[in-house]
Design an enzyme around this catalytic site. Structure first.
Site, PDB file in Angstrom:
ATOM      1  N   TYR A 147       0.837  -1.208   0.000  1.00 30.45           N
ATOM      2  CA  TYR A 147       0.000   0.000   0.000  1.00 30.45           C
ATOM      3  C   TYR A 147       0.875   1.263   0.000  1.00 30.45           C
ATOM      4  CZ  TYR A 147      -3.178   3.637   1.690  1.00 30.45           C
ATOM      5  OH  TYR A 147      -3.894   4.810   1.845  1.00 30.45           O
ATOM      6  N   ARG A 154       1.350   6.992  -6.666  1.00 24.70           N
ATOM      7  CA  ARG A 154       0.169   7.850  -6.838  1.00 24.70           C
ATOM      8  C   ARG A 154       0.538   9.314  -6.581  1.00 24.70           C
ATOM      9  NH1 ARG A 154      -5.302   6.890  -3.290  1.00 24.70           N
ATOM     10  NH2 ARG A 154      -3.750   6.686  -1.654  1.00 24.70           N
ATOM     11  N   TYR A 206      -1.006  12.903   6.907  1.00 23.41           N
ATOM     12  CA  TYR A 206      -0.635  11.862   7.879  1.00 23.41           C
ATOM     13  C   TYR A 206       0.862  11.952   8.191  1.00 23.41           C
ATOM     14  CZ  TYR A 206      -4.903   8.871   7.607  1.00 23.41           C
ATOM     15  OH  TYR A 206      -6.169   8.345   7.697  1.00 23.41           O
ATOM     16  N   ARG A 219     -11.675  13.206   2.592  1.00 24.46           N
ATOM     17  CA  ARG A 219     -12.593  12.349   3.351  1.00 24.46           C
ATOM     18  C   ARG A 219     -13.948  12.204   2.662  1.00 24.46           C
ATOM     19  NH1 ARG A 219      -9.292   9.361   6.303  1.00 24.46           N
ATOM     20  NH2 ARG A 219      -7.841  10.623   7.513  1.00 24.46           N
ATOM     21  N   GLU A 326     -13.974  -1.187   6.977  1.00 33.21           N
ATOM     22  CA  GLU A 326     -13.955   0.143   6.355  1.00 33.21           C
ATOM     23  C   GLU A 326     -15.253   0.297   5.577  1.00 33.21           C
ATOM     24  OE1 GLU A 326     -10.214   1.594   4.637  1.00 33.21           O
ATOM     25  OE2 GLU A 326     -11.366   2.122   2.835  1.00 33.21           O
TER      26      GLU A 326
END
Ligand code: 3EB
Length: 333
Positions: A147, A154, A206, A219, A326
C-alpha cells in the site's frame, strides 16, 4: 456541467442483464464473481460478497444523455456531457523494478499519469471519486508494505501533473487476494468540493509512521450542480486524529466508523443545506477483513441503519493492518 447531463446510479443488485439503455451507461462495477466483459467500462472487483447474495453484485453509473465510448492508453472510458467514467486495469508483471521504484509504485504512477492526461485532453479535469483495488495490499515486499509503494507512485503522479493534494478526490484503496490492479474513476468538467473530517488528520497530512508519502484523498466530496448534488464518502474507518482506535474490536470499529460518517454528513449538509443528506438515503459498501466477522459487522451496521438500507458487504484487505472494517457511502441529495 452541461445543463442536461444528469448522473444516475443503479444500486447494487444481483448479477444479470443490465436493464438500462446501453448508450446511456457510463460504466459499471461488479463485485464478486466476474463474467463477460460488456461494451462499457467495467471495474471488476474480485472480492467475495458476504451474506445472502454471494454469487456477485453489480452497480451501474448512467446518464440522461448518450455516452461516447473511448480508449486512452490503458483506460476504457465513457463520456456524456460533462461527465466521464473510466477504468484502468493493469497487470503488475508488465512493470519492472527501476531506479529503486518497485513495479507497483511504477504501475501506480503510470496509471494516475494516464488518468490525468485523459482528463486534460477531455477538458474534464475535476476528479470526483476514485476506487483503487490492489492485490495483496498489506504484503511487505522490497522492504515496504505494498500500500505504501502504491502511495508513493500515486503521489508522484499528482505532483508531476501539478495536482494539489488538498484538492484530492474522494477515494478508497482496498486489497484483493490476487488479480490485476484496478482503478475506476468519475470525473467532470465542474469541480467537486472536498470535505475533511475535523476529528481526523487529513490523510494527505498523515505523519511518516504510515509511510514515507501520504495517501492523496479527501474524506468526502460534494459534487454536481444546483438541483443535483452527489455526496461521495471515501473509505472511512475507525480512526481518530491519525490513530486507529478499538484495535481488535470489530463492532466498536464499525460504530466509530459511523460516527465519522455522521460527521462527514454534517459537514456536507452545512455546505448544502437545502436538500440535506441523511444516513438512510445513502448506498453503502462495507469492507470486512475477516469473513467470520460478517455477522458482528452486520449487527453493528443495523444498529445505525434499517433492515431495508442499501448495504453490500465484501471481504477485503484494508490498508492498515489493524483496521478490521472500512465503510464507504454515496448518494444524491
Ligand atoms: C484511512 O482513513 C483509511 O489511500 O485512497 C481510506 C480511503 C483509506 C482512501 C486511499 C485510504 C484511501 O486512512 C484508508
Amino acid at each position: 456541467m452541461y445543463p442536461d447531463t444528469r448522473l444516475h446510479y443503479t444500486s447494487p443488485h444481483p448479477l444479470g442483464p443490465v436493464a438500462i439503455a446501453p448508450a446511456q451507461i457510463l460504466g459499471m462495477c461488479r463485485l464478486g464473481r466476474d463474467e463477460q466483459q460488456p461494451d462499457w467500462p467495467l471495474q471488476s472487483v474480485r472480492m467475495p460478497v458476504l451474506g445472502p447474495a454471494t454469487a456477485g453484485m453489480q452497480e451501474v453509473w448512467h446518464t440522461s444523455l448518450p455516452a461516447q465510448d473511448g480508449h486512452f492508453h490503458d483506460i476504457h472510458y465513457r463520456r456524456a456531457g460533462g461527465l466521464l467514467f473510466g477504468v484502468i486495469t493493469l497487470d503488475e508483471r508488465q512493470f519492472a523494478m527501476q531506479d529503486g521504484a518497485t513495479a507497483l509504485q511504477a504501475l501506480a504512477e503510470t496509471a494516475y499519469r494516464q488518468l490525468f492526461a485523459l482528463l486534460d485532453a477531455q477538458h474534464c479535469p475535476h476528479l470526483w471519486r476514485v476506487w483503487n483495488y490492489i492485490p495483496r495490499i498489506n504484503v511487505e515486499e522490497h522492504g515496504m508494505e505494498r500500500y505504501r509503494q502504491f502511495n508513493i507512485g500515486r503521489h508522484q503522479a499528482f505532483a508531476g501533473s501539478r495536482r494539489p493534494v488538498h484538492g484530492s478526490p474522494a477515494a478508497c484503496a482496498l486489497g484483493t487476494a490476487d488479480g490485476p490492479v484496478s482503478i475506476a474513476f468519475l470525473a467532470a468538467d465542474s469541480p467537486a468540493l472536498p470535505i475533511e473530517n475535523p476529528r481526523q488528520v487529513s490523510a494527505f497530512a498523515y505523519p511518516q509512521q504510515y509511510g514515507p508519502v501520504s495517501p492523496t484523498f479527501s474524506r468526502a466530496a460534494l459534487a454536481g450542480q444546483p438541483g443535483e448534488q452527489w455526496l461521495f464518502i471515501s473509505g472511512t474507518a475507525s480512526i481518530i486524529g491519525h490513530l486507529t482506535v478499538h484495535v481488535g474490536d470489530v463492532a466498536a470499529q464499525t460504530a466509530e466508523t459511523f460516527a465519522n460518517i455522521a460527521i462527514l454528513l454534517e459537514q456536507a449538509n452545512r455546505l448544502q443545506p437545502r436538500q440535506p443528506f441523511t444516513l438512510a438515503g445513502l448506498d453503502y459498501r462495507v469492507y470486512v477483513r475477516h469473513a467470520a466477522d460478517y455477522p458482528a459487522v452486520r449487527a453493528a451496521v443495523l444498529a445505525q441503519l434499517s433492515e431495508d438500507s442499501r448495504v453490500v458487504y465484501v471481504q477485503a484487505d484494508i490498508c492498515r493492518a489493524d483496521l478490521l472494517v472500512e465503510i464507504e457511502a454515496q448518494g444524491a441529495g
